[in-house]
Structures are given as C-alpha cells and as structure tokens.
Scaffold this motif. Structure first.
Motif, PDB file in Angstrom:
ATOM      1  N   THR A 186       0.843  -1.200   0.000  1.00 19.89           N
ATOM      2  CA  THR A 186       0.000   0.000   0.000  1.00 19.89           C
ATOM      3  C   THR A 186       0.879   1.251   0.000  1.00 19.89           C
ATOM      4  N   ALA A 187       2.215   1.055  -0.061  1.00 23.93           N
ATOM      5  CA  ALA A 187       3.158   2.164   0.044  1.00 23.93           C
ATOM      6  C   ALA A 187       3.196   3.032  -1.214  1.00 23.93           C
ATOM      7  N   ILE A 188       2.915   2.432  -2.369  1.00 19.75           N
ATOM      8  CA  ILE A 188       2.984   3.195  -3.620  1.00 19.75           C
ATOM      9  C   ILE A 188       1.686   3.018  -4.400  1.00 19.75           C
ATOM     10  N   GLY A 189       1.381   4.010  -5.211  1.00 23.55           N
ATOM     11  CA  GLY A 189       0.151   3.991  -5.993  1.00 23.55           C
ATOM     12  C   GLY A 189       0.248   3.054  -7.192  1.00 23.55           C
ATOM     13  N   PRO A 190      -0.871   2.887  -7.904  1.00 23.70           N
ATOM     14  CA  PRO A 190      -0.902   1.936  -9.024  1.00 23.70           C
ATOM     15  C   PRO A 190       0.063   2.285 -10.164  1.00 23.70           C
ATOM     16  N   THR A 191       0.267   3.572 -10.432  1.00 23.97           N
ATOM     17  CA  THR A 191       1.176   3.969 -11.515  1.00 23.97           C
ATOM     18  C   THR A 191       2.611   3.570 -11.188  1.00 23.97           C
TER      19      THR A 191
END
Length: 141
Positions: free
Chosen positions: A49-54
C-alpha cells in the motif's frame, strides 16, 4: 523500527517487510557456526500500500527479472554482524525501489550535426588519410 524511506513522500511500512536470517559464509571466527548473520529482506510489491498503481506498475516492469510471485528480495551477508547486514539490506532495497519508480527520462530530441562539426569531421578524416598515405612505400622505383 521506522518505515523505510524510499524518497520524500514514499515510505514502505515496516509491517510490509519480511526478514529471514541464516548462517553466512566467509570469515567470522569462533562464532561463525552459531551466528545467523546473513540477512534476506523481502517486500511484496503486489500487495503493498506504500505506492500507488502507476508507480507499482512501473516498478513491476523494471523489477520483472527480480520478482518471484510479486515479491522482491535482497540479500546482505558481507558483514560479520547481523545488524550491519540488516542496514545494508535496507539500503539496498531502498535504492532498488527508488531506481525502479523514478520517472522515465525525457524522450531524445533528434538533432543534426552543425556545419562546423561536419567540416571538422571531414578535415580529421582527410588528415588521417594523408598520414596513412605517407606511410606507404613509394612504388615509383
């Protein structure tokens, strides 16, 4: 322990990091057979959950060769102390992820050589040819 900072605004929570320890090869003296100083640090890229989908997709593409079921693992065993190997593994993972999520370089803009550059190139070729011509033996006999 604090979360692992990748870059400003991007941190991996400690709960997402998985540690494994084992015996390290190499020097260690009397404690070498009893100390679990080798460190494996794993991070589940797919479940994070640390980084977004992009950024996650970018990292997935760039780390494709290192991923096993969506998990990236780094190993550190160069130090005799487990603590130093843990620090090395954290630094290695942070560097790996930072390079994987950095934006792509801007596209190259096509350019043409200037007239001066073309002239210098041709002059250098002529000089080189002249040097080679002077090396040849005279066939005029």
């Amino acid at each position: 322990m604090a979360p692992l900072t990748i870059r400003p605004g991007v941190e991996i929570p400690e709960a997402e990091l998985r540690w494994r320890f084992s015996r390290s090869s190499g020097p260690g003296g009397q404690g070498v057979n009893t100390t679990d100083s080798r460190v494996e640090l794993s991070w589940d890229l797919d479940a994070t959950t640390a980084i977004g989908p992009t950024l996650k997709e970018r990292a997935r593409e760039r780390l494709a060769s290192r991923l096993v079921d969506g998990v990236v693992t780094v190993v550190a065993s160069e130090h005799r102390a487990q603590l130093r190997n843990r620090e090395a593994a954290l630094a290695r993972l942070a560097d790996l992820v930072a390079r994987a999520i950095e934006p792509p370089p801007p596209p190259r803009r096509a350019t043409r050589p200037s007239r001066g550059a073309k002239e210098r190139r041709i002059a250098a070729k002529k000089r080189r040819g002249e040097i080679k011509r002077l090396r040849r033996p005279d066939d005029g006999g």
